[in-house]
Enzyme design. Structure first.
Site, PDB file in Angstrom:
ATOM      1  N   ARG A   1       0.836  -1.200   0.000  1.00  0.00           N
ATOM      2  CA  ARG A   1       0.000   0.000   0.000  1.00  0.00           C
ATOM      3  C   ARG A   1       0.871   1.250   0.000  1.00  0.00           C
ATOM      4  O   ARG A   1       0.579   2.229  -0.708  1.00  0.00           O
ATOM      5  CB  ARG A   1      -0.936   0.003   1.208  1.00  0.00           C
ATOM      6  CG  ARG A   1      -1.909   1.181   1.217  1.00  0.00           C
ATOM      7  CD  ARG A   1      -2.730   1.227   2.488  1.00  0.00           C
ATOM      8  NE  ARG A   1      -3.670   2.344   2.473  1.00  0.00           N
ATOM      9  CZ  ARG A   1      -4.293   2.830   3.536  1.00  0.00           C
ATOM     10  NH1 ARG A   1      -4.096   2.286   4.725  1.00  0.00           N
ATOM     11  NH2 ARG A   1      -5.124   3.845   3.431  1.00  0.00           N
TER      12      ARG A   1
ATOM     13  N   HIS B   1       0.573   4.074  -2.959  1.00  0.00           N
ATOM     14  CA  HIS B   1       0.228   5.458  -2.631  1.00  0.00           C
ATOM     15  C   HIS B   1       1.386   6.408  -2.911  1.00  0.00           C
ATOM     16  O   HIS B   1       1.161   7.601  -3.163  1.00  0.00           O
ATOM     17  CB  HIS B   1      -0.207   5.554  -1.166  1.00  0.00           C
ATOM     18  CG  HIS B   1      -1.574   5.003  -0.921  1.00  0.00           C
ATOM     19  ND1 HIS B   1      -2.470   5.578  -0.039  1.00  0.00           N
ATOM     20  CD2 HIS B   1      -2.222   3.932  -1.449  1.00  0.00           C
ATOM     21  CE1 HIS B   1      -3.598   4.879  -0.039  1.00  0.00           C
ATOM     22  NE2 HIS B   1      -3.459   3.872  -0.874  1.00  0.00           N
TER      23      HIS B   1
ATOM     24  N   ASN C   1      -4.699   8.575   2.787  1.00  0.00           N
ATOM     25  CA  ASN C   1      -3.565   8.037   3.542  1.00  0.00           C
ATOM     26  C   ASN C   1      -3.825   7.907   5.032  1.00  0.00           C
ATOM     27  O   ASN C   1      -3.004   7.329   5.762  1.00  0.00           O
ATOM     28  CB  ASN C   1      -2.326   8.922   3.331  1.00  0.00           C
ATOM     29  CG  ASN C   1      -1.662   8.697   1.992  1.00  0.00           C
ATOM     30  OD1 ASN C   1      -1.672   7.584   1.477  1.00  0.00           O
ATOM     31  ND2 ASN C   1      -1.109   9.752   1.421  1.00  0.00           N
TER      32      ASN C   1
ATOM     33  N   HIS D   1      -5.609  -6.377  -3.438  1.00  0.00           N
ATOM     34  CA  HIS D   1      -6.587  -6.534  -2.361  1.00  0.00           C
ATOM     35  C   HIS D   1      -6.897  -8.004  -2.092  1.00  0.00           C
ATOM     36  O   HIS D   1      -7.844  -8.315  -1.373  1.00  0.00           O
ATOM     37  CB  HIS D   1      -7.879  -5.790  -2.710  1.00  0.00           C
ATOM     38  CG  HIS D   1      -7.764  -4.306  -2.555  1.00  0.00           C
ATOM     39  ND1 HIS D   1      -8.751  -3.426  -2.945  1.00  0.00           N
ATOM     40  CD2 HIS D   1      -6.765  -3.532  -2.050  1.00  0.00           C
ATOM     41  CE1 HIS D   1      -8.362  -2.174  -2.683  1.00  0.00           C
ATOM     42  NE2 HIS D   1      -7.156  -2.216  -2.145  1.00  0.00           N
TER      43      HIS D   1
END
Length: 335
Positions: free
Chosen positions: A60, A64, A92, A190
């Site tokens: 992640r 990001h 975030n 995911h």
């Protein structure tokens, strides 16, 4: 040859040499930090022994990071002089795993001081996290530098949201040069990790203000989620992949085919009528090897977004802080 022509030739050669060296390469640290991959893998392996979510946290971070100004380590920067952190952006908030990144950085600094950027640490960590949980490998391009500032506005506007429609998701991926296949493949991350109830609770009873559950959510799963996410407690964490929550596999896609995607943004890939993404979801659900191959390629595509290269940026000694010598520079950048 005249002095002018000699000078022009030297300048041309310097430019050519700079251009040829300022590129990412999978062998970038082969000489300067030959045990880099093993150090990262061992540290993540240790983290996974006490935290099954360690790998999901690290991938992640990389995702990001890359969606805001490219993969430059800016997502790791905390608020400080001249830096308005991206961590306060809605996408975030609640992000975790700093302790793992700190441990990886400390181990690398002990072996190869002032050599490996935090941006590259995130890129390598993403791959090793996937491998250690049963997923594929891919060739990670290396040689990124760390940004000396962050982009709060970019984090607010560029990061995909779990509440978005397929058109909105496609627009954000297209804005950084990734297509619908990349969208479907990268969403497959995911297949492990957790999400807080607050990010999908609207689907359980009042979807889009209708007063009814999301019709694309399997009723049996919905009943289980109502119990797992009691009203008023949006911080409970639920597995993104209810079938094999700790494994990196293609169950995420079979979940979507069966209307068992946890987030709206997940289920949109399959349940948006007429969308080209439906065929890709079906393909990955039917063939894990196909998914693995495309996931690796899409991670390479994402990792190559706007790389920050020398002489720009820095190698941060602390991934959360700009190096002291560059604090003034970072402050000026925001003036």
């Amino acid at each position: 040859m005249s002095p002018f022509k000699v000078g022009a030739l030297v300048l041309f050669l310097c430019i050519m040499l700079m251009g040829s060296s300022a590129q990412l390469s999978p062998t970038f640290y082969d000489q300067s930090c030959p045990n880099l991959t093993a150090i990262v893998r061992d540290t993540i392996s240790q983290a996974l022994q006490s935290d099954v979510r360690a790998g999901a946290k690290l991938i992640r971070f990389h995702f990001h990071d890359c969606f805001v100004n490219g993969c430059d380590g800016s997502v790791l920067l905390e608020n400080q002089d001249g830096v308005e952190s991206e961590l306060d952006a809605p996408g975030n908030q609640g992000i975790q795993g700093f302790d793992i990144v700190d441990n990886i950085k400390a181990a690398i600094e002990a072996a190869c001081p002032n050599t490996v950027s935090c941006a590259d640490i995130l890129a390598i960590s993403a791959r090793e996290s996937v491998i250690l949980t049963g997923g594929p490998s891919w060739v990670v391009q290396l040689g990124r530098r760390d940004s000396t500032n962050a982009n709060r506005t970019g984090a607010e506007n560029n990061l995909p949201s779990p509440f978005e429609t397929l058109d909105q998701l496609r627009a954000k991926f297209n804005a950084v040069g990734l297509d619908s296949t990349d969208l479907v493949a990268l969403s497959g991350a995911h297949t492990f990790g957790r999400s807080r109830c607050v990010f999908f609770s609207e689907r359980l009873s009042n979807f889009s203000g209708t007063g009814s559950p999301d019709p694309t959510l399997d009723p049996t799963l919905r009943d289980a989620l109502v119990i797992a996410c009691p009203t008023g407690d949006g911080n409970n964490r639920i597995a993104l992949d209810v079938a094999t929550p700790e494994d990196f596999d293609n169950a995420y896609y079979t979940n979507l085919v069966n209307n068992r995607g946890l987030l709206q943004s997940d289920q949109e890939l399959f349940s948006t009528e007429g969308a080209e993404t439906i065929a890709t979801v079906n393909r990955f659900a039917a063939n894990q090897s196909d998914f693995f191959g495309q996931f690796g390629q899409s991670m390479i595509n994402m990792g190559n977004l706007q790389p920050l290269l020398a002489p720009n940026g820095e190698i941060r000694s602390n991934c959360r802080r700009v190096n002291p010598s560059n604090i003034t520079t970072a402050a000026i950048a925001f003036m």
